[in-house]
Design an enzyme around this catalytic site. Sequence first.
Site, PDB file in Angstrom:
ATOM      1  N   ASP A  35       0.825  -1.200   0.000  1.00  0.00           N
ATOM      2  CA  ASP A  35       0.000   0.000   0.000  1.00  0.00           C
ATOM      3  C   ASP A  35       0.867   1.262   0.000  1.00  0.00           C
ATOM      4  O   ASP A  35       2.087   1.199   0.104  1.00  0.00           O
ATOM      5  CB  ASP A  35      -0.860  -0.024   1.273  1.00  0.00           C
ATOM      6  CG  ASP A  35      -2.256   0.486   1.000  1.00  0.00           C
ATOM      7  OD1 ASP A  35      -2.434   1.182  -0.008  1.00  0.00           O
ATOM      8  OD2 ASP A  35      -3.150   0.191   1.802  1.00  0.00           O
ATOM      9  N   LYS A  56      -1.594   4.773  -4.164  1.00  0.00           N
ATOM     10  CA  LYS A  56      -1.922   5.830  -5.125  1.00  0.00           C
ATOM     11  C   LYS A  56      -0.847   6.889  -5.261  1.00  0.00           C
ATOM     12  O   LYS A  56      -0.952   7.781  -6.065  1.00  0.00           O
ATOM     13  CB  LYS A  56      -3.256   6.469  -4.782  1.00  0.00           C
ATOM     14  CG  LYS A  56      -3.335   7.119  -3.418  1.00  0.00           C
ATOM     15  CD  LYS A  56      -4.668   7.850  -3.292  1.00  0.00           C
ATOM     16  CE  LYS A  56      -4.934   8.297  -1.883  1.00  0.00           C
ATOM     17  NZ  LYS A  56      -5.550   7.277  -1.045  1.00  0.00           N
ATOM     18  N   MET A 168      -3.936  12.901   8.220  1.00  0.00           N
ATOM     19  CA  MET A 168      -4.493  13.422   6.963  1.00  0.00           C
ATOM     20  C   MET A 168      -4.967  14.867   7.116  1.00  0.00           C
ATOM     21  O   MET A 168      -6.023  15.241   6.617  1.00  0.00           O
ATOM     22  CB  MET A 168      -5.642  12.526   6.479  1.00  0.00           C
ATOM     23  CG  MET A 168      -5.138  11.173   6.002  1.00  0.00           C
ATOM     24  SD  MET A 168      -6.460  10.003   5.671  1.00  0.00           S
ATOM     25  CE  MET A 168      -6.545   9.131   7.225  1.00  0.00           C
TER      26      MET A 168
HETATM   27  N1  SAH Z   1      -2.346   3.228   8.763  1.00  0.00           N
HETATM   28  C1  SAH Z   1      -1.486   4.399   8.826  1.00  0.00           C
HETATM   29  C2  SAH Z   1      -2.247   5.678   8.506  1.00  0.00           C
HETATM   30  C3  SAH Z   1      -2.730   5.755   7.079  1.00  0.00           C
HETATM   31  S1  SAH Z   1      -3.597   7.240   6.739  1.00  0.00           S
HETATM   32  C4  SAH Z   1      -0.832   4.466  10.199  1.00  0.00           C
HETATM   33  O1  SAH Z   1      -1.243   3.733  11.114  1.00  0.00           O
HETATM   34  O2  SAH Z   1       0.100   5.233  10.369  1.00  0.00           O
HETATM   35  C5  SAH Z   1      -2.337   8.239   6.004  1.00  0.00           C
HETATM   36  C6  SAH Z   1      -1.924   9.343   6.956  1.00  0.00           C
HETATM   37  O3  SAH Z   1      -1.062   8.813   7.953  1.00  0.00           O
HETATM   38  C7  SAH Z   1      -1.122  10.444   6.308  1.00  0.00           C
HETATM   39  O4  SAH Z   1      -1.965  11.399   5.696  1.00  0.00           O
HETATM   40  C8  SAH Z   1      -0.415  11.030   7.505  1.00  0.00           C
HETATM   41  O5  SAH Z   1      -1.277  11.840   8.266  1.00  0.00           O
HETATM   42  C9  SAH Z   1      -0.123   9.790   8.315  1.00  0.00           C
HETATM   43  N2  SAH Z   1       1.225   9.250   8.072  1.00  0.00           N
HETATM   44  C10 SAH Z   1       1.557   8.051   7.578  1.00  0.00           C
HETATM   45  N3  SAH Z   1       2.892   7.864   7.555  1.00  0.00           N
HETATM   46  C11 SAH Z   1       3.421   9.003   8.051  1.00  0.00           C
HETATM   47  C12 SAH Z   1       4.753   9.449   8.323  1.00  0.00           C
HETATM   48  N4  SAH Z   1       5.819   8.687   8.079  1.00  0.00           N
HETATM   49  N5  SAH Z   1       4.916  10.668   8.862  1.00  0.00           N
HETATM   50  C13 SAH Z   1       3.870  11.451   9.153  1.00  0.00           C
HETATM   51  N6  SAH Z   1       2.594  11.091   8.933  1.00  0.00           N
HETATM   52  C14 SAH Z   1       2.365   9.884   8.390  1.00  0.00           C
END
Ligand code: SAH
Length: 246
Positions: A35, A56, A168
């Site tokens: 993903d 995406k 997000m």
């Molecule tokens: N399942 C993921 C979240 C997916 S939603 C988790 O548990 O982390 C996607 C959002 O996650 C992004 O828009 C951002 O807000 C956050 N995100 C994911 N990876 C990130 C990273 N390395 N640094 C900062 N924000 C991150």
Amino acid sequence: MNAKVWLVGAGPGDPELLTLKAVRALQQAAVVMVDDLVNPAVLEHCPQARIMTVGKRGGCRSTPQAFIQRLMLRHARQGRCVVRLKGGDPCIFGRGGEEALWLQGHGIEVEVINGITAGLAGATQCGIPLTSRGVSRGVTLVTAHTQDDSELNWAALAQGGTTLVVYMGVARLEQVRQGLLAGGMAPGMPVAMIENASLPQQRECRSDVQGMVEAARAFGLRSPAILVIGEVVGEQQAMGRIAIAG
Ligand code: SAH
């Protein structure tokens, strides 16, 4: 053997934040469906697997969710060990629950392997103790982005006494600010905006609720980023980044 799919969390980005269980699932996988926001470096654990990128980002359009689900089903039914690899934790804004239910409804066994979610990792990497004793009684994970554009209960969030971690939120900073201020949050409440948490290119911007939009703009904040809002942001502790020599 029953057909089975592993829904695996790849963690926030740093490949060393992968769990041992995730590594074991990757080592056994025949097919890995990767993903968005998964650091490709974690794929070193599955050189034997067929890798399918279904995210995406990187200029590609999103692979439709229904297509991904049918693909998992097909491979699992053919007896292949399927790993669905997601950024962070599969069940934190990652559709893990939805996919597990759908697969189980089609007779597929599902095992979810937790990952470290970006919000928790990001705060720690920036030295922010999310539930510092005497300062914050809890932490609330919210997404600023909803499918139906419904609004969060900002007043409850602003007055709940917990640290807020917003996922997000980069494209919705103005709504977050307006919601929190209208909901009664102090304009001076500290905010940390953390981009690319746990990766070498991690960046951090500090502000307060009142000034967060302008601060983010001046800083050039880009997705993926999380926002940490609460008194604990001022509680900087010497946690720092832990580098393990190797
Ligand atoms: N399942 C993921 C979240 C997916 S939603 C988790 O548990 O982390 C996607 C959002 O996650 C992004 O828009 C951002 O807000 C956050 N995100 C994911 N990876 C990130 C990273 N390395 N640094 C900062 N924000 C991150």
